[in-house]
Write a protein that holds these residues in place. Structure first.
Motif, PDB file in Angstrom:
ATOM      1  N   GLU A  63      11.019  13.921  -1.938  1.00 54.81           N
ATOM      2  CA  GLU A  63       9.664  14.151  -1.443  1.00 54.81           C
ATOM      3  C   GLU A  63       8.731  13.025  -1.876  1.00 54.81           C
ATOM      4  O   GLU A  63       7.884  12.569  -1.108  1.00 54.81           O
ATOM      5  CB  GLU A  63       9.138  15.495  -1.968  1.00 54.81           C
ATOM      6  CG  GLU A  63       9.851  16.708  -1.411  1.00 54.81           C
ATOM      7  CD  GLU A  63       9.594  16.892   0.066  1.00 54.81           C
ATOM      8  OE1 GLU A  63       8.519  16.470   0.538  1.00 54.81           O
ATOM      9  OE2 GLU A  63      10.464  17.447   0.761  1.00 54.81           O
ATOM     10  N   ALA A  64       8.887  12.608  -3.125  1.00 54.01           N
ATOM     11  CA  ALA A  64       8.100  11.492  -3.668  1.00 54.01           C
ATOM     12  C   ALA A  64       9.106  10.510  -4.266  1.00 54.01           C
ATOM     13  O   ALA A  64       9.429  10.583  -5.454  1.00 54.01           O
ATOM     14  CB  ALA A  64       7.128  11.976  -4.726  1.00 54.01           C
ATOM     15  N   PRO A  65       9.666   9.597  -3.461  1.00 53.11           N
ATOM     16  CA  PRO A  65      10.808   8.792  -3.887  1.00 53.11           C
ATOM     17  C   PRO A  65      10.606   7.982  -5.156  1.00 53.11           C
ATOM     18  O   PRO A  65      11.505   7.937  -6.001  1.00 53.11           O
ATOM     19  CB  PRO A  65      11.075   7.882  -2.682  1.00 53.11           C
ATOM     20  CG  PRO A  65       9.846   7.940  -1.844  1.00 53.11           C
ATOM     21  CD  PRO A  65       9.258   9.286  -2.073  1.00 53.11           C
ATOM     22  N   LEU A  66       9.461   7.372  -5.340  1.00 52.27           N
ATOM     23  CA  LEU A  66       9.275   6.544  -6.525  1.00 52.27           C
ATOM     24  C   LEU A  66       9.041   7.395  -7.771  1.00 52.27           C
ATOM     25  O   LEU A  66       9.501   7.051  -8.861  1.00 52.27           O
ATOM     26  CB  LEU A  66       8.127   5.559  -6.309  1.00 52.27           C
ATOM     27  CG  LEU A  66       8.296   4.585  -5.144  1.00 52.27           C
ATOM     28  CD1 LEU A  66       7.308   3.429  -5.263  1.00 52.27           C
ATOM     29  CD2 LEU A  66       9.707   4.067  -5.049  1.00 52.27           C
ATOM     30  N   SER A  67       8.347   8.513  -7.611  1.00 55.59           N
ATOM     31  CA  SER A  67       8.192   9.435  -8.734  1.00 55.59           C
ATOM     32  C   SER A  67       9.538  10.009  -9.143  1.00 55.59           C
ATOM     33  O   SER A  67       9.857  10.120 -10.337  1.00 55.59           O
ATOM     34  CB  SER A  67       7.235  10.571  -8.358  1.00 55.59           C
ATOM     35  OG  SER A  67       5.931  10.084  -8.140  1.00 55.59           O
ATOM     36  N   GLY A 124       0.826  -1.197   0.000  1.00 56.29           N
ATOM     37  CA  GLY A 124       0.000   0.000   0.000  1.00 56.29           C
ATOM     38  C   GLY A 124       0.856   1.240   0.000  1.00 56.29           C
ATOM     39  O   GLY A 124       1.915   1.280  -0.620  1.00 56.29           O
ATOM     40  N   ALA A 125       0.443   2.226   0.732  1.00 58.66           N
ATOM     41  CA  ALA A 125       1.146   3.509   0.719  1.00 58.66           C
ATOM     42  C   ALA A 125       2.558   3.403   1.268  1.00 58.66           C
ATOM     43  O   ALA A 125       3.415   4.221   0.960  1.00 58.66           O
ATOM     44  CB  ALA A 125       0.354   4.535   1.518  1.00 58.66           C
ATOM     45  N   GLY A 126       2.842   2.373   2.097  1.00 62.64           N
ATOM     46  CA  GLY A 126       4.156   2.248   2.699  1.00 62.64           C
ATOM     47  C   GLY A 126       5.281   2.204   1.689  1.00 62.64           C
ATOM     48  O   GLY A 126       6.326   2.837   1.872  1.00 62.64           O
ATOM     49  N   ILE A 127       5.109   1.476   0.591  1.00 63.64           N
ATOM     50  CA  ILE A 127       6.157   1.350  -0.402  1.00 63.64           C
ATOM     51  C   ILE A 127       6.383   2.661  -1.142  1.00 63.64           C
ATOM     52  O   ILE A 127       7.461   2.909  -1.679  1.00 63.64           O
ATOM     53  CB  ILE A 127       5.835   0.209  -1.393  1.00 63.64           C
ATOM     54  CG1 ILE A 127       7.040  -0.110  -2.280  1.00 63.64           C
ATOM     55  CG2 ILE A 127       4.625   0.556  -2.237  1.00 63.64           C
ATOM     56  CD1 ILE A 127       8.273  -0.504  -1.524  1.00 63.64           C
ATOM     57  N   PHE A 128       5.393   3.531  -1.180  1.00 63.70           N
ATOM     58  CA  PHE A 128       5.528   4.811  -1.863  1.00 63.70           C
ATOM     59  C   PHE A 128       6.112   5.890  -0.942  1.00 63.70           C
ATOM     60  O   PHE A 128       6.651   6.870  -1.423  1.00 63.70           O
ATOM     61  CB  PHE A 128       4.169   5.283  -2.386  1.00 63.70           C
ATOM     62  CG  PHE A 128       3.631   4.437  -3.499  1.00 63.70           C
ATOM     63  CD1 PHE A 128       3.954   4.701  -4.823  1.00 63.70           C
ATOM     64  CD2 PHE A 128       2.804   3.357  -3.230  1.00 63.70           C
ATOM     65  CE1 PHE A 128       3.466   3.905  -5.852  1.00 63.70           C
ATOM     66  CE2 PHE A 128       2.310   2.554  -4.248  1.00 63.70           C
ATOM     67  CZ  PHE A 128       2.644   2.830  -5.566  1.00 63.70           C
TER      68      PHE A 128
END
Length: 424
Positions: free
Chosen positions: A259-263, A34-38
């Motif tokens: 701030e948004a690591p995967l992005s 869920g949100a944890g990985i993001f």
């Protein structure tokens, strides 16, 4: 020969056993992937630097011990409530109550954090309002029936896994990826690795949803022990692949400040087309996690209400949908209020302390199982208990103090009720 609870389709006035192994795995993944990985890679990298993967391995090891203990207990007690039931049956009424209290308050905070994550990705300027709307929508789905919840979670998990797979493939093929960034640097400290493990454990904790749905799983003595390690194993592979990609593309320092690591990983890797897709997937993932989390909290609330630790009215099962709709409505209302008034950082820290307390009691309960009851190897619950305590104490001091105060308050309420009952 009479059938045991694992073969019984449903108990009179109880929930229906509708979920198979695949459904149970999907619900567990809906909570973990869920949100944890993001969100968690960045703060974990700030804590551990290039030791991020060590923190991930430690979190996974503790999660494995907890999952093994939970699976063996769930096979013995295939009913709603998870460690609330295990603690009550193996350790006594007080410890069961304390486990249930830790779960309900900790996971209520988790639900609020997931709802706020949905709001942050969908409409940052109105995150709290969107979060409340998300809670209302998810509560309506859960009240409609667990089968509908499992079906929606299946779709969400499939979408999120597809997006993460696209990120891993794009990043791995990018010239920006440098495997040398995975080397452990001199800046790594033991305390930093522990803190990173605590942060990452928050994202692993979703497998408990499978155990709390014990009363709705078909043949739980076989289904639950299979589903929990499967869900945990899939989540670990996904987390490791994503963490490696983020580290090799951004490096420890770049990941720590993202701030948004995967992005940011997609952008630096030259896959700009993935950035809006990742943002959408993050919101969808948080929604799926919220869906599964509220499902689990309402089932523990149901179990505690059956034992009169919470108002008995919360144990009411709706005939048509076979759901504890009053418990679900109450949980939804509390989560919506929490999401409207708190921030995501405070919610995550408080949640982690409650969840680790819950799993500590699960490991103690598993330690009391006999070989005939499927007791895990003796070292498993011992390591699980030690890991939970260490990670809990490694959390920020404010989270430890607040969490301990709330757990103590719950114990005081239990003691007060017992004293009042005796006087009567």
């Amino acid at each position: 020969m009479s059938k045991g609870p694992s073969q019984t389709p449903s108990e009179p006035g109880g929930l229906q056993r509708r979920l198979g192994v695949t459904d149970a795995v999907v619900i567990g993944l809906g909570s973990m992937v869920g949100a944890g990985i993001f969100a968690s890679p960045a703060p974990a990298a700030r804590a551990a630097g290039s030791g991020l993967l060590l923190g991930l391995a430690l979190a996974a090891a503790v999660a494995y011990c907890n999952a093994t203990s939970s699976a063996r207990l769930a096979a013995q007690y295939p009913t709603s409530g998870g460690t609330y039931v295990y603690g009550r049956e193996r350790l006594g009424a007080f410890w069961g109550y304390l486990a249930g209290w830790a779960f309900v308050v900790g996971k209520t905070a988790s639900c609020a954090a997931m709802a706020l994550t949905v709001g942050a990705y969908v409409r940052p300027g109105q995150a709290h309002a969107v979060a409340v709307g998300a809670v209302v929508a998810v509560t309506a789905v859960n009240c409609a029936g667990v089968r509908k919840s499992a079906s929606l979670t299946r779709i969400i998990v499939a979408v999120v896994l597809a997006v993460l797979a696209a990120l891993v493939v794009s990043s791995s093929a990018s010239g920006a990826a440098d495997p040398a960034r995975l080397d452990i640097g001199p800046d790594v400290t033991f305390g930093g690795v522990l803190q990173a493990a605590g942060l990452l454990f928050f994202a692993f904790a979703g497998y408990a949803r499978i155990a709390t749905l014990g009363e709705e799983v078909r043949d739980p003595a076989r289904t639950i022990p299979r589903a929990i390690p499967l869900a945990l194993g899939i989540a670990l592979v996904v987390y490791a692949a994503v963490a490696v990609c983020a580290l090799t593309v951004l490096g420890p320092s770049g990941l720590a400040t993202a701030e948004a690591p995967l992005s940011d990983t997609a952008r630096v890797a030259g896959a700009g087309w993935l950035v809006p897709v990742i943002r959408a997937a993050a919101a969808v993932a948080a929604l799926g996690s919220l869906l599964a989390l509220t499902l689990g909290v309402s089932r523990t609330t149901l179990a505690m209400a059956r034992d009169r630790h919470l108002p008995a009215a919360l144990a009411t099962i709706r005939p048509g949908s076979h759901t504890p709709y009053r418990a679900e409505l109450l949980v939804g209302a509390v989560v919506a209020l929490t999401a409207a008034l708190t921030d995501v950082r405070g919610a995550i820290g408080f949640s982690s302390f409650g969840v680790l307390t819950y799993y500590a009691l699960a490991n103690v309960s598993a330690r009391t199982l006999s070989p005939a009851e499927g007791r895990p190897a003796r070292v498993v619950p011992v390591l699980g208990l030690a890991g939970c305590l260490v990670l809990a104490l490694a959390l920020p001091l404010s989270s430890v103090i607040t969490g301990a105060a709330v757990i103590t308050a719950g114990a005081a309420v239990y003691g007060g009720r017992r004293a009042l009952t005796r006087r009567r």
